[in-house]
Design a protein around this motif. Structure first.
Motif, mmCIF file in Angstrom:
data_model
loop_
_atom_site.group_PDB
_atom_site.id
_atom_site.type_symbol
_atom_site.label_atom_id
_atom_site.label_comp_id
_atom_site.label_asym_id
_atom_site.label_seq_id
_atom_site.Cartn_x
_atom_site.Cartn_y
_atom_site.Cartn_z
ATOM 1 N N SER A 148 0.829 -1.201 0.000
ATOM 2 C CA SER A 148 0.000 0.000 0.000
ATOM 3 C C SER A 148 0.865 1.252 0.000
ATOM 4 C CB SER A 148 -0.918 0.025 1.231
ATOM 5 O OG SER A 148 -1.777 -1.094 1.252
ATOM 6 N N VAL A 149 0.206 2.381 -0.294
ATOM 7 C CA VAL A 149 0.812 3.700 -0.147
ATOM 8 C C VAL A 149 0.002 4.442 0.905
ATOM 9 C CG1 VAL A 149 1.344 5.898 -1.252
ATOM 10 C CG2 VAL A 149 1.560 3.777 -2.552
ATOM 11 N N ILE A 168 13.932 4.708 8.541
ATOM 12 C CA ILE A 168 12.644 4.038 8.326
ATOM 13 C C ILE A 168 12.774 2.784 7.477
ATOM 14 C CG2 ILE A 168 10.359 4.324 7.255
ATOM 15 C CD1 ILE A 168 10.552 7.316 8.123
ATOM 16 N N ARG A 169 13.616 2.843 6.433
ATOM 17 C CA ARG A 169 13.750 1.674 5.549
ATOM 18 C C ARG A 169 14.336 0.480 6.285
ATOM 19 N NH1 ARG A 169 17.132 2.000 0.026
ATOM 20 N NH2 ARG A 169 15.426 3.423 -0.532
ATOM 21 N N CYS A 174 9.923 0.193 5.080
ATOM 22 C CA CYS A 174 9.115 1.108 4.250
ATOM 23 C C CYS A 174 10.027 2.136 3.588
ATOM 24 C CB CYS A 174 8.090 1.846 5.103
ATOM 25 S SG CYS A 174 7.015 0.775 6.071
ATOM 26 N N ASN A 175 9.532 2.743 2.509
ATOM 27 C CA ASN A 175 10.285 3.779 1.814
ATOM 28 C C ASN A 175 9.511 5.083 1.804
ATOM 29 O OD1 ASN A 175 12.742 2.445 0.668
ATOM 30 N ND2 ASN A 175 11.183 1.111 -0.223
ATOM 31 N N ILE A 200 3.914 16.142 5.462
ATOM 32 C CA ILE A 200 3.163 14.953 5.053
ATOM 33 C C ILE A 200 4.125 14.013 4.331
ATOM 34 C CG2 ILE A 200 1.285 14.065 3.618
ATOM 35 C CD1 ILE A 200 -0.137 16.764 4.083
ATOM 36 N N LEU A 201 4.294 12.828 4.901
ATOM 37 C CA LEU A 201 5.186 11.822 4.332
ATOM 38 C C LEU A 201 4.369 10.839 3.487
ATOM 39 C CD1 LEU A 201 6.818 13.014 6.730
ATOM 40 C CD2 LEU A 201 7.767 10.724 7.084
ATOM 41 N N ILE A 202 4.836 10.593 2.275
ATOM 42 C CA ILE A 202 4.200 9.591 1.421
ATOM 43 C C ILE A 202 5.085 8.355 1.463
ATOM 44 C CG2 ILE A 202 3.391 9.046 -0.902
ATOM 45 C CD1 ILE A 202 3.086 12.109 -1.305
ATOM 46 N N ILE A 203 4.510 7.286 2.001
ATOM 47 C CA ILE A 203 5.286 6.082 2.304
ATOM 48 C C ILE A 203 4.705 4.880 1.571
ATOM 49 C CG2 ILE A 203 5.919 4.493 4.173
ATOM 50 C CD1 ILE A 203 5.923 6.988 6.002
ATOM 51 N N ILE A 204 5.591 4.066 1.017
ATOM 52 C CA ILE A 204 5.167 2.848 0.324
ATOM 53 C C ILE A 204 5.825 1.645 1.002
ATOM 54 C CG2 ILE A 204 7.057 3.000 -1.382
ATOM 55 C CD1 ILE A 204 5.069 1.857 -3.450
#
Length: 221
Positions: A148-149, A168-169, A174-175, A200-204
């Motif tokens: 998910s994103v 985080i990775r 997660c990235n 706002i962090l966009i994480i995948i």
């Protein structure tokens, strides 16, 4: 040149799509068997008609083969959804998106050539659940059954720390693919990028890894 869309089924999901496509300047042909629903969208869609989408002749006469993208948003009638999708593919519609009721429905739609299959109730359920768990989770988009994103508003646990410090990775798998700060967006941020409060962090990542990340750094104690 305006894109030409078709929306079949004017329930809550189909109606919402019809409104948004029209608002964005698309030409929308809306279709439903229910006269009241069709009348409701006569002033919204470019054209709204009462017709049976499982009637191949009706689809041809209405010009569905000339549309760029058709969204099949039929409610509980899985048989009608499948047959409509099949007919749209046979008459040469360029792109077809279909609302699926369950996994069985999705498997059949995949076999008969739907380009995109959506589960609005299931997906919305996930989004709401994550927003309930933490007010910092702004959006949640499923990429597959396992990935998910997620859009997350940085809280106190991340404030003032760099991506390198948060690691985080390595820690959560997660990235961070982008950081939004006001109107600016930083795609592929560097390791020394410092997180500001309410960035706002966009994480995948995999769902299980995102869950670990949320519990550790997002959910406030």
């Amino acid at each position: 040149m305006k894109k030409l869309y078709g929306v079949i089924g004017l329930g809550r999901f189909g109606g919402s799509i019809c409104k948004e496509l029209s608002k964005e300047g698309g030409e929308v042909l809306a279709l439903d068997l229910d006269e009241d629903k069709v009348n409701e969208y006569k002033e919204i869609a470019s054209d709204a008609v009462i017709a049976d989408s499982t009637d191949e002749l009706a689809l041809k006469e209405l010009g569905f083969r000339n549309l760029d993208h058709v969204i099949v948003a039929i409610g509980d009638n899985i048989h009608a959804s499948i047959l409509t999708t099949l007919l749209l593919r046979e008459i040469g519609v360029k792109r077809i998106t279909v609302k699926a009721q369950n996994d069985y429905h999705e498997k059949i739609l995949q076999k008969i050539g739907a380009d995109e299959i959506v589960h609005p109730e299931r997906d919305m359920g996930k989004r709401i659940a994550h927003s309930i768990i933490s007010s910092n989770v702004l959006d949640y988009l499923e990429l597959s059954d396992e990935y998910s994103v997620v859009e997350i508003k940085a809280g106190e646990k991340m404030q003032g720390k760099t991506l390198l410090e948060l690691d985080i990775r390595a820690k959560y798998g997660c990235n961070v693919v982008a950081i939004k700060r006001g109107k600016e967006i930083n795609v592929s941020p560097m390791a020394d990028e410092q997180i500001m409060y309410e960035d706002i962090l966009i994480i995948i990542g995999a769902d299980k890894d995102i869950s670990r990340f949320e519990k550790a750094l997002v959910i406030e104690d």
